[in-house]
Scaffold this motif. Structure first.
Motif, mmCIF file in Angstrom:
data_model
loop_
_atom_site.group_PDB
_atom_site.id
_atom_site.type_symbol
_atom_site.label_atom_id
_atom_site.label_comp_id
_atom_site.label_asym_id
_atom_site.label_seq_id
_atom_site.Cartn_x
_atom_site.Cartn_y
_atom_site.Cartn_z
ATOM 1 N N SER A 1 -58.797 66.322 -53.021
ATOM 2 C CA SER A 1 -58.133 66.682 -54.273
ATOM 3 C C SER A 1 -58.870 66.103 -55.483
ATOM 4 O O SER A 1 -58.844 66.701 -56.559
ATOM 5 N N ARG A 2 -59.558 64.976 -55.302
ATOM 6 C CA ARG A 2 -60.316 64.392 -56.418
ATOM 7 C C ARG A 2 -61.670 65.058 -56.603
ATOM 8 O O ARG A 2 -62.156 65.173 -57.728
ATOM 9 N N GLN A 3 -62.295 65.452 -55.499
ATOM 10 C CA GLN A 3 -63.608 66.098 -55.569
ATOM 11 C C GLN A 3 -63.610 67.340 -54.682
ATOM 12 O O GLN A 3 -64.058 67.297 -53.535
ATOM 13 N N PRO A 4 -63.106 68.442 -55.190
ATOM 14 C CA PRO A 4 -63.030 69.661 -54.359
ATOM 15 C C PRO A 4 -64.396 70.172 -53.906
ATOM 16 O O PRO A 4 -64.490 70.842 -52.878
ATOM 17 N N ALA B 1 -66.749 68.486 -52.650
ATOM 18 C CA ALA B 1 -67.208 67.725 -51.481
ATOM 19 C C ALA B 1 -66.307 67.934 -50.273
ATOM 20 O O ALA B 1 -66.338 67.149 -49.326
ATOM 21 N N ASP B 2 -65.530 69.017 -50.272
ATOM 22 C CA ASP B 2 -64.563 69.204 -49.180
ATOM 23 C C ASP B 2 -65.225 69.395 -47.826
ATOM 24 O O ASP B 2 -64.705 68.956 -46.809
ATOM 25 N N GLY B 3 -66.383 70.002 -47.765
ATOM 26 C CA GLY B 3 -67.066 70.205 -46.488
ATOM 27 C C GLY B 3 -67.485 68.894 -45.836
ATOM 28 O O GLY B 3 -67.268 68.680 -44.644
ATOM 29 N N LYS B 4 -68.100 68.014 -46.632
ATOM 30 C CA LYS B 4 -68.529 66.722 -46.091
ATOM 31 C C LYS B 4 -67.331 65.852 -45.702
ATOM 32 O O LYS B 4 -67.342 65.194 -44.662
ATOM 33 N N ILE B 5 -66.303 65.864 -46.541
ATOM 34 C CA ILE B 5 -65.121 65.058 -46.239
ATOM 35 C C ILE B 5 -64.444 65.554 -44.973
ATOM 36 O O ILE B 5 -64.058 64.775 -44.108
ATOM 37 N N ARG B 6 -64.312 66.865 -44.843
ATOM 38 C CA ARG B 6 -63.659 67.428 -43.665
ATOM 39 C C ARG B 6 -64.455 67.130 -42.395
ATOM 40 O O ARG B 6 -63.886 66.809 -41.347
ATOM 41 N N THR B 7 -65.784 67.209 -42.479
ATOM 42 C CA THR B 7 -66.626 66.921 -41.317
ATOM 43 C C THR B 7 -66.468 65.463 -40.875
ATOM 44 O O THR B 7 -66.296 65.174 -39.688
ATOM 45 N N ASN B 8 -66.515 64.545 -41.850
ATOM 46 C CA ASN B 8 -66.342 63.131 -41.515
ATOM 47 C C ASN B 8 -64.938 62.847 -40.988
ATOM 48 O O ASN B 8 -64.759 62.004 -40.102
ATOM 49 N N LEU B 9 -63.951 63.542 -41.543
ATOM 50 C CA LEU B 9 -62.578 63.366 -41.063
ATOM 51 C C LEU B 9 -62.460 63.794 -39.604
ATOM 52 O O LEU B 9 -61.882 63.073 -38.784
ATOM 53 N N MET B 10 -62.995 64.946 -39.268
ATOM 54 C CA MET B 10 -62.902 65.427 -37.890
ATOM 55 C C MET B 10 -63.631 64.498 -36.924
ATOM 56 O O MET B 10 -63.144 64.240 -35.817
ATOM 57 N N LEU B 11 -64.771 63.978 -37.347
ATOM 58 C CA LEU B 11 -65.509 63.049 -36.495
ATOM 59 C C LEU B 11 -64.697 61.772 -36.258
ATOM 60 O O LEU B 11 -64.595 61.284 -35.130
ATOM 61 N N GLY B 12 -64.087 61.249 -37.300
ATOM 62 C CA GLY B 12 -63.250 60.061 -37.159
ATOM 63 C C GLY B 12 -62.035 60.304 -36.290
ATOM 64 O O GLY B 12 -61.655 59.468 -35.465
ATOM 65 N N LEU B 13 -61.403 61.470 -36.445
ATOM 66 C CA LEU B 13 -60.233 61.796 -35.620
ATOM 67 C C LEU B 13 -60.608 61.927 -34.147
ATOM 68 O O LEU B 13 -59.834 61.530 -33.274
ATOM 69 N N VAL B 14 -61.790 62.455 -33.891
ATOM 70 C CA VAL B 14 -62.247 62.565 -32.503
ATOM 71 C C VAL B 14 -62.423 61.179 -31.887
ATOM 72 O O VAL B 14 -62.034 60.945 -30.736
ATOM 73 N N PHE B 15 -62.987 60.240 -32.652
ATOM 74 C CA PHE B 15 -63.160 58.884 -32.124
ATOM 75 C C PHE B 15 -61.819 58.212 -31.862
ATOM 76 O O PHE B 15 -61.651 57.526 -30.849
#
Length: 134
Positions: free
Chosen positions: A96-99, A101-115
């Protein structure tokens, strides 16, 4: 930076739960004369020579195994859920602060959730081992 700190704390909490479950579990091993170690449940000679006291002790261990498994999987699931919730909240805040950068944020989020989910699955495997093997 803050997002990775929350994910790291979630993973650390789940790994501590797995370690505690391994400590709580009633692990019995027998040392043979040749230096090898055999689990008491796998040794056919000890199962054949059980007395009434040993059978009662084995039943007592079953209750301890169930309690250890329930505590381990419950705390692991709760810790993982808290870690995932914090990670998702921070990712949504970042998007919401940096729309742009949503692709990079989403990718890092999914990687963290997988761990985090992997650590929870490890806790499940440990609880299954506590119940059926030890």
């Amino acid at each position: 930076m803050k997002k990775s700190r929350f994910i790291g704390k979630g993973i650390l909490a789940v790994m501590l739960v797995i370690f505690m479950a391994a400590l709580i579990s009633p692990f019995k091993a027998e040392a043979k004369s040749d230096g090898s170690v055999v689990l008491a449940a796998e040794n056919a000679e000890t199962e054949a020579d059980e007395t009434d006291e040993e059978a009662a002790e084995k039943e007592d261990n079953t209750g301890a195994k169930a309690i250890a498994a329930a505590i381990a999987i419950g705390i692991a699931a709760a810790g993982g859920a808290i870690g995932m919730g914090l990670a998702i909240a921070k990712a949504n805040e970042g998007i919401s602060r940096q729309p742009e950068a949503d692709g990079k944020i989403r990718t890092n989020l999914m990687l963290g959730l997988v761990f985090i989910e992997t650590a929870i699955i490890y806790a499940l495997v440990v609880t299954i081992l506590i119940i059926f093997v030890m």
